[in-house]
Design a protein around this motif. Structure first.
Motif, short mmCIF file in Angstrom:
data_model
loop_
_atom_site.label_atom_id
_atom_site.label_comp_id
_atom_site.label_asym_id
_atom_site.label_seq_id
_atom_site.Cartn_x
_atom_site.Cartn_y
_atom_site.Cartn_z
N TYR A 132 0.86 -1.18 0.00
CA TYR A 132 0.00 0.00 0.00
C TYR A 132 0.90 1.24 0.00
O TYR A 132 1.73 1.40 0.89
CB TYR A 132 -0.88 -0.06 1.24
N ASN A 187 -3.39 -5.90 0.74
CA ASN A 187 -3.65 -4.95 -0.33
C ASN A 187 -2.27 -4.56 -0.87
O ASN A 187 -1.46 -4.00 -0.11
CB ASN A 187 -4.37 -3.72 0.22
N TYR A 347 -9.69 -8.20 -3.27
CA TYR A 347 -8.79 -7.79 -4.35
C TYR A 347 -8.38 -8.99 -5.20
O TYR A 347 -8.14 -10.09 -4.67
CB TYR A 347 -7.54 -7.11 -3.79
N THR A 390 -10.43 -4.52 -8.19
CA THR A 390 -11.16 -4.59 -6.94
C THR A 390 -12.55 -5.18 -7.15
O THR A 390 -13.13 -5.07 -8.24
CB THR A 390 -11.31 -3.21 -6.29
#
Length: 410
Positions: A132, A187, A347, A390
């Motif tokens: 991220y 993520n 995801y 996503t």
């Protein structure tokens, strides 16, 4: 003239999602009649659950009456919400977290960026790669990252590659970091760690005296019983880990803004003289100085999520998004693309086809399918050759986007 913080000037000129928006806007202006499906930024599309909406209405009414009006609230968060979190997110899983170890905020993004305020400028930081972007960028701003190298890495940051070649399980650092960022479910890759795999990191941090910053914003999406929802399920984690959580992706609070951070009282650092200092106390001091607390209305909304109706409604939303993820995984596989994630996380992480770069695939997907995703290289050097989609879209958009990709046959 005023002297600026030079570390800000080291950052690339455009934030990843700003660059995506610029490209999409340029494409849309030249394709005015075409419908673009956006599966890039991780914003949600389902409405906030009814229980939380009703709680906000009531809380707004409270603010309109003298007898129930709330002005400044406690910087740490209202007790009614902290106690709900301690009971339902932790005690219900036999995890020891006290209400006064929970700090309510306006979201995990803020807290993961701001936590560096209580850490020394010379701390060595390790990040899984890809990661991220906020973790890296905020350390650049704080002067911990060093200089940007030609390979896209910062000279003072320790990178821990997580790719298909190691099953997205990064190896332990070969040089000791002071701080380790872990995000699971991850993520951008959508992958997870089992209890045994997470225990390896906790044990390492205890041996080396490192601090783990554990982002579990997507824990509500976990369905595998062997994947921990909290790092505090691992023995000894209270001595080495801070945990961040968010209501954004579980309850649709991306616009309402509410999350929280857990800092156990066992967690200590050292000052320049070598004296032990409580991180809990430092964070409390930081929040009291620089934060006036999340709003009463948003905290009442978050409290409602823990009611029987709220839990049921949030579960339905999560089930909807994971249904999207299943549609995407099946479709991408049908299209002959390699994809991971989408089982315990919202995801999908796919390998770009035919050796295309991440941005080349972004351009091709936009041009040929009118679908927007996120180039993997935007999450770090090891994200090159990968791409994130996503599951937060509408069902009809998800189905149509997958149909377009399957039909295109990259």
């Amino acid at each position: 003239m005023v002297h600026i913080n030079n570390d800000f000037t080291k950052l690339p000129a455009s934030y990843l999602f700003s660059e995506i928006a610029r490209k999409v806007e340029a494409f849309a202006s030249s394709h005015s009649g075409d419908r673009i499906i956006r599966m890039g930024i991780g914003d949600v599309t389902r409405p906030i659950c009814a229980a939380a909406v009703e709680a906000m209405r009531k809380a707004a009414g409270d603010e309109g009456a003298e007898s129930t009006f709330h002005g400044y609230g406690p910087e740490q968060g209202y007790a009614f919400l902290r106690e709900c979190i301690a009971e339902h997110d932790y005690a219900a899983r036999a995890i020891n977290v006290a209400a006064d170890e929970i700090f309510i905020s306006d979201g995990a993004k803020s807290d993961t960026g701001n936590i560096g305020d209580i850490l020394a400028r010379d701390c060595r930081v390790a990040v899984t790669d890809p990661v991220y972007p906020v973790y890296v960028d905020t350390n650049v701003m704080a002067g911990r990252a060093g200089e940007l190298q030609g390979d896209g890495r910062w000279s003072h940051i320790i990178y821990l590659p997580a790719t298909a070649e190691n099953d997205f399980i990064p190896s332990l650092p070969t040089e000791r970091p002071d701080v380790i960022y872990l995000c699971y479910p991850n993520n951008p890759t959508g992958t997870t760690l089992t209890r045994a795999q997470l225990k390896v990191w906790v044990d390492y941090a205890r041996r080396k005296g490192s601090l783990i910053l554990f982002d579990s914003a997507y824990e509500a999406y976990i369905s595998d019983p062997d994947v921990p929802h909290s790092i505090y399920e691992i023995p000894g984690a209270r001595e080495v880990a801070v945990e961040f959580r968010s209501f954004s992706k579980t309850a649709g609070f991306t616009g309402v803004r509410c999350g929280y951070t857990v800092i156990p009282r066992e967690l200590y650092g050292v000052d320049d003289a070598g004296h032990r200092v409580s991180l809990h106390s430092l964070w409390n001091r930081r929040q009291c100085t620089k934060f006036n607390g999340a709003s009463y209305i948003s905290q009442r909304a978050a409290e409602a999520i823990y009611t029987a109706a709220g839990r049921e409604q949030v579960a339905a939303t999560i089930s909807f998004y994971m249904g999207n993820a299943e549609i995407m995984r099946r479709g991408l596989q049908e299209a002959g693309l390699q994809a991971w994630g989408g089982v315990n996380a919202p995801y999908i992480w796919l390998r770009t086809p035919s050796g295309m770069s991440s941005w080349a695939f972004f351009d091709a997907l936009l041009e040929r399918c009118h679908v927007v995703g996120t180039p993997g290289c935007g999450f770090g050097p090891s994200g090159e050759g990968y791409f994130r989609l996503t599951a937060f879209g509408r069902r009809d958009d998800t189905e149509e986007a997958v149909e377009r990709i399957v039909r295109t046959r990259f």
